[in-house]
Motif scaffolding. Structure first.
Motif, PDB file in Angstrom:
ATOM      1  N   THR A   1       0.858  -1.178   0.000  1.00  0.00           N
ATOM      2  CA  THR A   1       0.000   0.000   0.000  1.00  0.00           C
ATOM      3  C   THR A   1       0.894   1.228   0.000  1.00  0.00           C
ATOM      4  OG1 THR A   1      -0.109   0.128   2.415  1.00  0.00           O
ATOM      5  CG2 THR A   1      -1.848  -1.139   1.325  1.00  0.00           C
ATOM      6  N   VAL A   2       0.355   2.309  -0.488  1.00  0.00           N
ATOM      7  CA  VAL A   2       1.080   3.582  -0.423  1.00  0.00           C
ATOM      8  C   VAL A   2       0.111   4.668   0.024  1.00  0.00           C
ATOM      9  CG1 VAL A   2       2.812   3.002  -2.177  1.00  0.00           C
ATOM     10  CG2 VAL A   2       0.701   4.100  -2.878  1.00  0.00           C
ATOM     11  N   ALA A   3       0.656   5.666   0.658  1.00  0.00           N
ATOM     12  CA  ALA A   3      -0.146   6.806   1.111  1.00  0.00           C
ATOM     13  C   ALA A   3      -0.353   7.778  -0.046  1.00  0.00           C
ATOM     14  CB  ALA A   3       0.565   7.506   2.270  1.00  0.00           C
ATOM     15  N   ALA A   4      -1.278   8.673   0.092  1.00  0.00           N
ATOM     16  CA  ALA A   4      -1.503   9.705  -0.924  1.00  0.00           C
ATOM     17  C   ALA A   4      -0.201  10.472  -1.149  1.00  0.00           C
ATOM     18  CB  ALA A   4      -2.611  10.654  -0.472  1.00  0.00           C
ATOM     19  N   GLY A   5       0.115  10.725  -2.408  1.00  0.00           N
ATOM     20  CA  GLY A   5       1.339  11.452  -2.742  1.00  0.00           C
ATOM     21  C   GLY A   5       2.553  10.566  -2.900  1.00  0.00           C
ATOM     22  N   GLU A   6       2.420   9.272  -2.659  1.00  0.00           N
ATOM     23  CA  GLU A   6       3.514   8.324  -2.827  1.00  0.00           C
ATOM     24  C   GLU A   6       3.174   7.400  -3.983  1.00  0.00           C
ATOM     25  OE1 GLU A   6       3.926   6.292   0.897  1.00  0.00           O
ATOM     26  OE2 GLU A   6       4.739   8.050   1.898  1.00  0.00           O
ATOM     27  N   VAL A   7       4.196   6.788  -4.558  1.00  0.00           N
ATOM     28  CA  VAL A   7       3.987   5.849  -5.659  1.00  0.00           C
ATOM     29  C   VAL A   7       5.097   4.806  -5.625  1.00  0.00           C
ATOM     30  CG1 VAL A   7       5.263   7.252  -7.346  1.00  0.00           C
ATOM     31  CG2 VAL A   7       3.541   5.623  -8.149  1.00  0.00           C
ATOM     32  N   SER A   8       4.749   3.587  -6.025  1.00  0.00           N
ATOM     33  CA  SER A   8       5.734   2.524  -6.196  1.00  0.00           C
ATOM     34  C   SER A   8       5.563   1.959  -7.597  1.00  0.00           C
ATOM     35  CB  SER A   8       5.541   1.413  -5.166  1.00  0.00           C
ATOM     36  OG  SER A   8       5.920   1.864  -3.893  1.00  0.00           O
ATOM     37  N   LEU A   9       6.682   1.622  -8.202  1.00  0.00           N
ATOM     38  CA  LEU A   9       6.698   1.053  -9.541  1.00  0.00           C
ATOM     39  C   LEU A   9       7.350  -0.319  -9.465  1.00  0.00           C
ATOM     40  CD1 LEU A   9       6.590   1.108 -12.678  1.00  0.00           C
ATOM     41  CD2 LEU A   9       8.781   2.338 -12.602  1.00  0.00           C
ATOM     42  N   LEU A  10       6.660  -1.323  -9.979  1.00  0.00           N
ATOM     43  CA  LEU A  10       7.195  -2.675 -10.078  1.00  0.00           C
ATOM     44  C   LEU A  10       7.301  -2.993 -11.562  1.00  0.00           C
ATOM     45  CD1 LEU A  10       4.712  -4.114  -7.487  1.00  0.00           C
ATOM     46  CD2 LEU A  10       7.134  -3.795  -7.073  1.00  0.00           C
ATOM     47  N   GLN A  11       8.479  -3.422 -12.013  1.00  0.00           N
ATOM     48  CA  GLN A  11       8.664  -3.744 -13.422  1.00  0.00           C
ATOM     49  C   GLN A  11       9.361  -5.087 -13.566  1.00  0.00           C
ATOM     50  OE1 GLN A  11      10.802  -0.241 -14.940  1.00  0.00           O
ATOM     51  NE2 GLN A  11       9.021   0.100 -16.258  1.00  0.00           N
ATOM     52  N   ARG A  12       8.960  -5.806 -14.606  1.00  0.00           N
ATOM     53  CA  ARG A  12       9.592  -7.084 -14.926  1.00  0.00           C
ATOM     54  C   ARG A  12       9.566  -7.255 -16.440  1.00  0.00           C
ATOM     55  NH1 ARG A  12       9.223 -12.539 -11.743  1.00  0.00           N
ATOM     56  NH2 ARG A  12       9.885 -10.986 -10.280  1.00  0.00           N
ATOM     57  N   LEU A  13      10.696  -7.662 -16.989  1.00  0.00           N
ATOM     58  CA  LEU A  13      10.795  -7.945 -18.419  1.00  0.00           C
ATOM     59  C   LEU A  13      10.599  -9.433 -18.613  1.00  0.00           C
ATOM     60  CD1 LEU A  13      11.344  -6.972 -21.284  1.00  0.00           C
ATOM     61  CD2 LEU A  13      13.784  -7.285 -20.844  1.00  0.00           C
ATOM     62  N   GLY A  14       9.480  -9.819 -19.201  1.00  0.00           N
ATOM     63  CA  GLY A  14       9.168 -11.226 -19.410  1.00  0.00           C
ATOM     64  C   GLY A  14       8.837 -11.925 -18.113  1.00  0.00           C
ATOM     65  N   ALA A  15       8.682 -13.237 -18.215  1.00  0.00           N
ATOM     66  CA  ALA A  15       8.292 -14.025 -17.051  1.00  0.00           C
ATOM     67  C   ALA A  15       9.458 -14.303 -16.113  1.00  0.00           C
ATOM     68  CB  ALA A  15       7.678 -15.340 -17.514  1.00  0.00           C
ATOM     69  N   ASP A  16      10.670 -14.324 -16.646  1.00  0.00           N
ATOM     70  CA  ASP A  16      11.822 -14.711 -15.834  1.00  0.00           C
ATOM     71  C   ASP A  16      12.771 -13.572 -15.512  1.00  0.00           C
ATOM     72  OD1 ASP A  16      10.921 -17.356 -15.934  1.00  0.00           O
ATOM     73  OD2 ASP A  16      11.958 -17.722 -17.831  1.00  0.00           O
ATOM     74  N   GLY A  17      12.445 -12.350 -15.928  1.00  0.00           N
ATOM     75  CA  GLY A  17      13.339 -11.227 -15.685  1.00  0.00           C
ATOM     76  C   GLY A  17      13.358 -10.816 -14.229  1.00  0.00           C
ATOM     77  N   PRO A  18      14.368 -10.049 -13.833  1.00  0.00           N
ATOM     78  CA  PRO A  18      14.430  -9.575 -12.450  1.00  0.00           C
ATOM     79  C   PRO A  18      13.303  -8.581 -12.175  1.00  0.00           C
ATOM     80  CG  PRO A  18      16.122  -8.509 -13.776  1.00  0.00           C
ATOM     81  CD  PRO A  18      15.472  -9.552 -14.648  1.00  0.00           C
ATOM     82  N   LEU A  19      12.867  -8.536 -10.930  1.00  0.00           N
ATOM     83  CA  LEU A  19      11.823  -7.599 -10.513  1.00  0.00           C
ATOM     84  C   LEU A  19      12.491  -6.322 -10.034  1.00  0.00           C
ATOM     85  CD1 LEU A  19       8.812  -7.038  -9.946  1.00  0.00           C
ATOM     86  CD2 LEU A  19       9.204  -7.944  -7.650  1.00  0.00           C
ATOM     87  N   ARG A  20      12.176  -5.221 -10.681  1.00  0.00           N
ATOM     88  CA  ARG A  20      12.689  -3.909 -10.315  1.00  0.00           C
ATOM     89  C   ARG A  20      11.619  -3.216  -9.487  1.00  0.00           C
ATOM     90  NH1 ARG A  20      11.644   1.114 -12.994  1.00  0.00           N
ATOM     91  NH2 ARG A  20      13.148   2.631 -12.286  1.00  0.00           N
ATOM     92  N   THR A  21      12.013  -2.672  -8.341  1.00  0.00           N
ATOM     93  CA  THR A  21      11.067  -2.003  -7.463  1.00  0.00           C
ATOM     94  C   THR A  21      11.568  -0.588  -7.171  1.00  0.00           C
ATOM     95  OG1 THR A  21      10.570  -4.115  -6.412  1.00  0.00           O
ATOM     96  CG2 THR A  21       9.850  -2.157  -5.265  1.00  0.00           C
TER      97      THR A  21
END
Length: 177
Positions: free
Chosen positions: A55-75
């Motif tokens: 969860t995030v509070a108002a004014g905050e943001v989180s980005l989760l990214q993954r390239l393909g099914a086996d790529g590393p998870l970027r947070t």
């Protein structure tokens, strides 16, 4: 009789279910408004712990990214004041920290407060991932989860698309496949 699910849809569905389950559990353990984002630990391999926001509070943001099914998870997590932390930005296990420039912090706050963002959530759009081995980006905002994929024909969400562009251009993020 049950039909076998398409394997290419299994991973995105499982990811959404996992995020939903973790977010659902966090409803019972909420901190008062104005406190930092609640985070739940998740395994990152080799005994390391990765903090995945639920969860995030108002004014905050989180980005989760993954390239393909086996790529590393970027947070990438960004606080209201523009302070950011990126875990595994380049798929190399390194955690980076910094602060957005004041004008970018102000622009991000305007975008996060835009009422149109509520219409761009996965729930409002009834979003489903459709591409195989595409870059999948999920923005976690106080209005909800907003997912997009870099694949032909995918409609771009105007406000969330701008937030995604701002975050990826303002941080040393580079997803390597």
């Amino acid at each position: 009789m049950l039909r076998r699910a398409h394997p290419r849809l299994l991973l995105p569905v499982l990811a959404i279910v996992l995020i939903g389950a973790v977010a659902g559990c966090s409803l019972f353990d909420r901190e008062p408004r104005g406190t930092p984002a609640t985070q739940a630990p998740a395994p990152a391999g080799a005994g390391a712990q990765l903090e995945i926001p639920t969860t995030v509070a108002a004014g905050e943001v989180s980005l989760l990214q993954r390239l393909g099914a086996d790529g590393p998870l970027r947070t990438l997590s960004v606080e209201r004041d523009g302070a950011w932390q990126c875990v595994d930005c380049a798929g190399d296990g390194v955690t980076s920290r910094g602060t957005l420039a004041p004008e970018l912090t102000e622009r991000l706050q305007v975008l996060l407060a835009d009422p149109a963002l509520a219409n761009e959530t996965d729930q409002a759009r009834r979003y489903r991932t459709t591409c195989i081995d595409a870059l999948t980006s999920s923005l976690l905002t106080s209005t909800g989860l907003i997912t997009s994929q870099d694949c032909p024909g995918e409609e771009r969400t105007p406000v969330a698309g701008e937030i995604l562009l701002l975050l990826t251009q303002a941080t040393p993020a580079e997803v390597k496949g």
